[in-house]
Design a protein around this motif. Sequence first.
Motif, PDB file in Angstrom:
ATOM      1  N   GLN A  17       0.844  -1.210   0.000  1.00  0.00           N
ATOM      2  CA  GLN A  17       0.000   0.000   0.000  1.00  0.00           C
ATOM      3  C   GLN A  17       0.875   1.255   0.000  1.00  0.00           C
ATOM      4  O   GLN A  17       0.612   2.206  -0.750  1.00  0.00           O
ATOM      5  CB  GLN A  17      -0.907  -0.018   1.227  1.00  0.00           C
ATOM      6  CG  GLN A  17      -1.788   1.223   1.380  1.00  0.00           C
ATOM      7  CD  GLN A  17      -2.534   1.225   2.707  1.00  0.00           C
ATOM      8  OE1 GLN A  17      -2.345   0.340   3.550  1.00  0.00           O
ATOM      9  NE2 GLN A  17      -3.372   2.209   2.923  1.00  0.00           N
ATOM     10  N   LEU A  18       1.918   1.261   0.815  1.00  0.00           N
ATOM     11  CA  LEU A  18       2.805   2.423   0.900  1.00  0.00           C
ATOM     12  C   LEU A  18       3.595   2.615  -0.387  1.00  0.00           C
ATOM     13  O   LEU A  18       3.794   3.753  -0.836  1.00  0.00           O
ATOM     14  CB  LEU A  18       3.752   2.261   2.092  1.00  0.00           C
ATOM     15  CG  LEU A  18       3.101   2.346   3.475  1.00  0.00           C
ATOM     16  CD1 LEU A  18       4.081   1.917   4.554  1.00  0.00           C
ATOM     17  CD2 LEU A  18       2.592   3.765   3.748  1.00  0.00           C
ATOM     18  N   GLU A  68       2.698   1.675  -3.423  1.00  0.00           N
ATOM     19  CA  GLU A  68       1.784   2.157  -4.466  1.00  0.00           C
ATOM     20  C   GLU A  68       1.538   3.651  -4.301  1.00  0.00           C
ATOM     21  O   GLU A  68       1.499   4.399  -5.290  1.00  0.00           O
ATOM     22  CB  GLU A  68       0.461   1.386  -4.392  1.00  0.00           C
ATOM     23  CG  GLU A  68       0.577  -0.063  -4.853  1.00  0.00           C
ATOM     24  CD  GLU A  68      -0.689  -0.849  -4.577  1.00  0.00           C
ATOM     25  OE1 GLU A  68      -1.670  -0.232  -4.090  1.00  0.00           O
ATOM     26  OE2 GLU A  68      -0.709  -2.059  -4.858  1.00  0.00           O
ATOM     27  N   ALA A  69       1.374   4.083  -3.062  1.00  0.00           N
ATOM     28  CA  ALA A  69       1.179   5.516  -2.811  1.00  0.00           C
ATOM     29  C   ALA A  69       2.435   6.303  -3.183  1.00  0.00           C
ATOM     30  O   ALA A  69       2.354   7.385  -3.786  1.00  0.00           O
ATOM     31  CB  ALA A  69       0.824   5.741  -1.339  1.00  0.00           C
ATOM     32  N   ALA A  70       3.594   5.763  -2.842  1.00  0.00           N
ATOM     33  CA  ALA A  70       4.844   6.438  -3.179  1.00  0.00           C
ATOM     34  C   ALA A  70       5.015   6.561  -4.686  1.00  0.00           C
ATOM     35  O   ALA A  70       5.473   7.597  -5.181  1.00  0.00           O
ATOM     36  CB  ALA A  70       6.025   5.677  -2.574  1.00  0.00           C
ATOM     37  N   ALA A  71       4.645   5.521  -5.416  1.00  0.00           N
ATOM     38  CA  ALA A  71       4.753   5.569  -6.877  1.00  0.00           C
ATOM     39  C   ALA A  71       3.906   6.698  -7.442  1.00  0.00           C
ATOM     40  O   ALA A  71       4.335   7.423  -8.353  1.00  0.00           O
ATOM     41  CB  ALA A  71       4.335   4.226  -7.470  1.00  0.00           C
ATOM     42  N   ARG A  72       2.706   6.877  -6.898  1.00  0.00           N
ATOM     43  CA  ARG A  72       1.835   7.958  -7.375  1.00  0.00           C
ATOM     44  C   ARG A  72       2.426   9.324  -7.051  1.00  0.00           C
ATOM     45  O   ARG A  72       2.387  10.248  -7.869  1.00  0.00           O
ATOM     46  CB  ARG A  72       0.427   7.802  -6.782  1.00  0.00           C
ATOM     47  CG  ARG A  72      -0.332   6.595  -7.294  1.00  0.00           C
ATOM     48  CD  ARG A  72      -1.794   6.644  -6.893  1.00  0.00           C
ATOM     49  NE  ARG A  72      -1.992   6.516  -5.463  1.00  0.00           N
ATOM     50  CZ  ARG A  72      -2.133   5.356  -4.822  1.00  0.00           C
ATOM     51  NH1 ARG A  72      -2.097   4.223  -5.497  1.00  0.00           N
ATOM     52  NH2 ARG A  72      -2.338   5.324  -3.511  1.00  0.00           N
ATOM     53  N   VAL A  73       2.969   9.456  -5.849  1.00  0.00           N
ATOM     54  CA  VAL A  73       3.547  10.741  -5.441  1.00  0.00           C
ATOM     55  C   VAL A  73       4.795  11.053  -6.265  1.00  0.00           C
ATOM     56  O   VAL A  73       4.967  12.175  -6.761  1.00  0.00           O
ATOM     57  CB  VAL A  73       3.879  10.729  -3.936  1.00  0.00           C
ATOM     58  CG1 VAL A  73       4.651  11.987  -3.544  1.00  0.00           C
ATOM     59  CG2 VAL A  73       2.604  10.624  -3.104  1.00  0.00           C
ATOM     60  N   PHE A  74       5.682  10.064  -6.428  1.00  0.00           N
ATOM     61  CA  PHE A  74       6.908  10.286  -7.204  1.00  0.00           C
ATOM     62  C   PHE A  74       6.594  10.675  -8.649  1.00  0.00           C
ATOM     63  O   PHE A  74       7.240  11.557  -9.217  1.00  0.00           O
ATOM     64  CB  PHE A  74       7.780   9.034  -7.191  1.00  0.00           C
ATOM     65  CG  PHE A  74       8.410   8.725  -5.861  1.00  0.00           C
ATOM     66  CD1 PHE A  74       8.727   9.732  -4.975  1.00  0.00           C
ATOM     67  CD2 PHE A  74       8.674   7.409  -5.489  1.00  0.00           C
ATOM     68  CE1 PHE A  74       9.302   9.461  -3.731  1.00  0.00           C
ATOM     69  CE2 PHE A  74       9.256   7.120  -4.263  1.00  0.00           C
ATOM     70  CZ  PHE A  74       9.570   8.151  -3.383  1.00  0.00           C
ATOM     71  N   GLU A 134      -1.182  10.055   0.948  1.00  0.00           N
ATOM     72  CA  GLU A 134      -1.685   9.368  -0.244  1.00  0.00           C
ATOM     73  C   GLU A 134      -2.102   7.944   0.078  1.00  0.00           C
ATOM     74  O   GLU A 134      -3.065   7.415  -0.505  1.00  0.00           O
ATOM     75  CB  GLU A 134      -0.603   9.361  -1.334  1.00  0.00           C
ATOM     76  CG  GLU A 134      -0.993   8.694  -2.636  1.00  0.00           C
ATOM     77  CD  GLU A 134      -2.035   9.471  -3.402  1.00  0.00           C
ATOM     78  OE1 GLU A 134      -2.730   8.862  -4.251  1.00  0.00           O
ATOM     79  OE2 GLU A 134      -2.179  10.696  -3.171  1.00  0.00           O
ATOM     80  N   ALA A 135      -1.386   7.315   1.011  1.00  0.00           N
ATOM     81  CA  ALA A 135      -1.707   5.937   1.405  1.00  0.00           C
ATOM     82  C   ALA A 135      -2.859   5.868   2.394  1.00  0.00           C
ATOM     83  O   ALA A 135      -3.389   4.780   2.662  1.00  0.00           O
ATOM     84  CB  ALA A 135      -0.477   5.265   2.010  1.00  0.00           C
TER      85      ALA A 135
END
Length: 257
Positions: free
Chosen positions: A71-72, A74-80, A96-97
Amino acid sequence: MPEKTGKAGPETTTGTTTTTAGTTAAPGAATEATGAATEAAGAATEATGAAASAEDRPRRRQARGERRIAQLLEAAARVFSTTGYTAASTNAIAREAGVSPGTLYQFFPNKEAIAIELGSRLMHEMRQSYDEVLTPIDPVTTPLEEVIAGTVDRFIEFNCRHPAFFVLMHGPDIPGRIAEEHDALHTTLVARVETILAPFAPDAPPAAVTRTAQMCVGIYKAGLELILAHEGEEREAYVEEVKGALLRYLEPLAATS
């Protein structure tokens, strides 16, 4: 005579009473024994269940931890992919997560650790794509144009599905470990492209094939940045431009075979 008869009566009655009492007591004892056995069996079952539950608890905790990490990431990928690596923060990733920063820090000490884990997983997936797509080709049965189209489509699809991959691999401030792994990935990519090109130019010197492979990778990466910057029909148009550029560059090589 009457006295003897009177004495015999009580003795007979007493004997009958004793026998009846003994017969009644035996089933009661058996019932108690059966109940005790049942209770013992129940206790054993409960103990077995408790032991199994104790063994399952670490596995359940591990599974929950893995889901949280996914989950973290996936959220990091969106933010990056939205803000870039430099501007991203752990607070933004946690938000985001949908978790608190404290929860994030239970799994990752900082943004760099998140980027390294995410980058490693994406590079592993990309290597799998290399294994599936970049294999030696028979130039007699497979036209060069088909080779280019299949390879470019596969890698473009991966990068469009994982836009954070390009950000982490080519960003200005990416962690050193990611840069090292990406350099190794680039070396592998060039070597695999060489294995594809070599059959199309069997008489070319190895150094020339290596230079050609390096140029192909460079053309692809330059086009990839343009492709990811557009969407819809415009993105498809740039994909076709990259394919056309590679084909025009490689046609003279194939013509010499």
